[in-house]
Design a protein around this motif. Structure first.
Motif, PDB file in Angstrom:
ATOM      1  N   HIS A  10      10.844 -35.538 -43.128  1.00 33.12           N
ATOM      2  CA  HIS A  10      10.537 -35.240 -41.733  1.00 33.12           C
ATOM      3  C   HIS A  10      11.307 -36.330 -40.929  1.00 33.12           C
ATOM      4  O   HIS A  10      11.938 -37.152 -41.423  1.00 33.12           O
ATOM      5  CB  HIS A  10       9.075 -35.430 -41.401  1.00 33.12           C
ATOM      6  CG  HIS A  10       8.644 -36.819 -41.694  1.00 33.12           C
ATOM      7  ND1 HIS A  10       8.163 -37.451 -42.898  1.00 33.12           N
ATOM      8  CD2 HIS A  10       8.372 -37.865 -40.872  1.00 33.12           C
ATOM      9  CE1 HIS A  10       7.946 -38.710 -42.707  1.00 33.12           C
ATOM     10  NE2 HIS A  10       8.185 -38.821 -41.510  1.00 33.12           N
ATOM     11  N   ARG A  48       6.305 -28.313 -37.253  1.00 30.83           N
ATOM     12  CA  ARG A  48       7.052 -27.703 -38.478  1.00 30.83           C
ATOM     13  C   ARG A  48       7.967 -26.575 -38.019  1.00 30.83           C
ATOM     14  O   ARG A  48       7.509 -25.711 -37.204  1.00 30.83           O
ATOM     15  CB  ARG A  48       6.339 -27.164 -39.509  1.00 30.83           C
ATOM     16  CG  ARG A  48       6.798 -26.424 -40.819  1.00 30.83           C
ATOM     17  CD  ARG A  48       6.122 -26.284 -42.085  1.00 30.83           C
ATOM     18  NE  ARG A  48       5.122 -25.147 -41.390  1.00 30.83           N
ATOM     19  CZ  ARG A  48       4.770 -24.083 -42.388  1.00 30.83           C
ATOM     20  NH1 ARG A  48       4.898 -23.973 -43.577  1.00 30.83           N
ATOM     21  NH2 ARG A  48       4.028 -23.164 -41.907  1.00 30.83           N
ATOM     22  N   PHE A  53      11.026 -28.031 -42.379  1.00 28.66           N
ATOM     23  CA  PHE A  53      11.456 -29.137 -41.782  1.00 28.66           C
ATOM     24  C   PHE A  53      10.166 -29.469 -41.058  1.00 28.66           C
ATOM     25  O   PHE A  53       9.631 -28.874 -40.245  1.00 28.66           O
ATOM     26  CB  PHE A  53      12.535 -28.751 -40.977  1.00 28.66           C
ATOM     27  CG  PHE A  53      12.900 -30.112 -39.920  1.00 28.66           C
ATOM     28  CD1 PHE A  53      13.489 -31.190 -40.626  1.00 28.66           C
ATOM     29  CD2 PHE A  53      12.723 -30.106 -38.669  1.00 28.66           C
ATOM     30  CE1 PHE A  53      13.701 -32.111 -39.449  1.00 28.66           C
ATOM     31  CE2 PHE A  53      13.056 -31.189 -37.810  1.00 28.66           C
ATOM     32  CZ  PHE A  53      13.608 -32.170 -38.316  1.00 28.66           C
ATOM     33  N   SER A  54       9.746 -30.736 -40.793  1.00 30.52           N
ATOM     34  CA  SER A  54       8.734 -31.318 -39.957  1.00 30.52           C
ATOM     35  C   SER A  54       9.222 -32.335 -39.080  1.00 30.52           C
ATOM     36  O   SER A  54      10.158 -33.245 -39.341  1.00 30.52           O
ATOM     37  CB  SER A  54       7.600 -31.980 -41.319  1.00 30.52           C
ATOM     38  OG  SER A  54       7.166 -31.085 -41.639  1.00 30.52           O
ATOM     39  N   TRP A 140      20.441 -25.036 -48.484  1.00 29.91           N
ATOM     40  CA  TRP A 140      20.049 -26.366 -48.816  1.00 29.91           C
ATOM     41  C   TRP A 140      19.351 -26.437 -50.046  1.00 29.91           C
ATOM     42  O   TRP A 140      18.740 -25.492 -50.195  1.00 29.91           O
ATOM     43  CB  TRP A 140      19.188 -27.244 -47.538  1.00 29.91           C
ATOM     44  CG  TRP A 140      19.774 -27.119 -46.386  1.00 29.91           C
ATOM     45  CD1 TRP A 140      20.560 -26.440 -45.724  1.00 29.91           C
ATOM     46  CD2 TRP A 140      19.298 -28.382 -45.651  1.00 29.91           C
ATOM     47  NE1 TRP A 140      20.948 -27.223 -44.599  1.00 29.91           N
ATOM     48  CE2 TRP A 140      20.316 -28.287 -44.314  1.00 29.91           C
ATOM     49  CE3 TRP A 140      18.569 -29.489 -45.945  1.00 29.91           C
ATOM     50  CZ2 TRP A 140      20.405 -29.356 -43.517  1.00 29.91           C
ATOM     51  CZ3 TRP A 140      18.730 -30.442 -44.796  1.00 29.91           C
ATOM     52  CH2 TRP A 140      19.465 -30.333 -43.626  1.00 29.91           C
ATOM     53  N   VAL A 153      20.445 -30.882 -39.777  1.00 31.02           N
ATOM     54  CA  VAL A 153      19.881 -31.744 -38.814  1.00 31.02           C
ATOM     55  C   VAL A 153      21.019 -32.932 -39.133  1.00 31.02           C
ATOM     56  O   VAL A 153      21.544 -33.203 -40.354  1.00 31.02           O
ATOM     57  CB  VAL A 153      18.687 -32.405 -39.532  1.00 31.02           C
ATOM     58  CG1 VAL A 153      18.214 -33.792 -38.677  1.00 31.02           C
ATOM     59  CG2 VAL A 153      17.607 -31.318 -39.355  1.00 31.02           C
TER      60      VAL A 153
END
Length: 161
Positions: A10, A48, A53-54, A140, A153
């Motif tokens: 996160h 989320r 993803f958080s 990923w 990210v």
């Protein structure tokens, strides 16, 4: 020896108004609220972006000596070379139009490949966000599972122009 099996869990952001920030990420980027722990002394909201993803929004400590505004650049055209979070979208043109309709100031550019379009803008706390058109599947590896989704990210400064 480097750590093994590392995955991004996160990103945590502090804010003086976590509700306003959560509303922005939900309305503009499609995050969903998930169960958050109750710390009592301060508010947290966990969001989320599926599948995994958080984003943890944490009420800013009023006694903190950390800078309150991470970006001192208020001109979006200077943003590609600074720290930012980047997400890929499959509906780039419609998304950029929706930002403009919401009155969000943006800076758009196209990478030298002529295919990758980017738009940079600020969230309500003046942190920088980049959205790019998904011209390929970003794969990923999470443990032994592979997920196809259009998100990346970046936590380091981008130096592309």
């Amino acid at each position: 020896m480097a750590a093994a099996g590392v995955v991004l869990n996160h990103i945590a952001r502090s804010s003086t108004d976590v509700k306003r920030l959560a509303d922005f990420y939900q309305e503009v980027l499609g995050f969903e609220r998930i169960d958050s722990p109750k710390f009592g002394e301060f508010e947290v909201i966990w969001l989320r972006l599926p599948p995994s993803f958080s984003l943890h929004l944490i009420e800013r400590d009023p006694k903190s000596k950390l800078a309150e505004v991470p970006s001192t650049v208020l001109d979006p055209s200077a943003l590609p070379r600074g720290h930012h979070i980047s997400f890929g979208v499959s509906n780039y043109d419609a998304f950029v139009q929706s930002l403009k309709e919401k009155g969000i100031e943006t800076f758009e550019k196209t990478q030298p490949d002529g295919k990758t379009k980017q738009v940079f803008f600020f969230d309500p706390d003046v942190d920088v966000i980049e959205e790019f058109n998904s011209v390929m599947d970003w794969k990923w590896v999470v443990g032994k599972q592979q997920a196809n989704f259009f998100m990346k990210v970046r936590l380091t400064a981008e130096v592309s122009e």
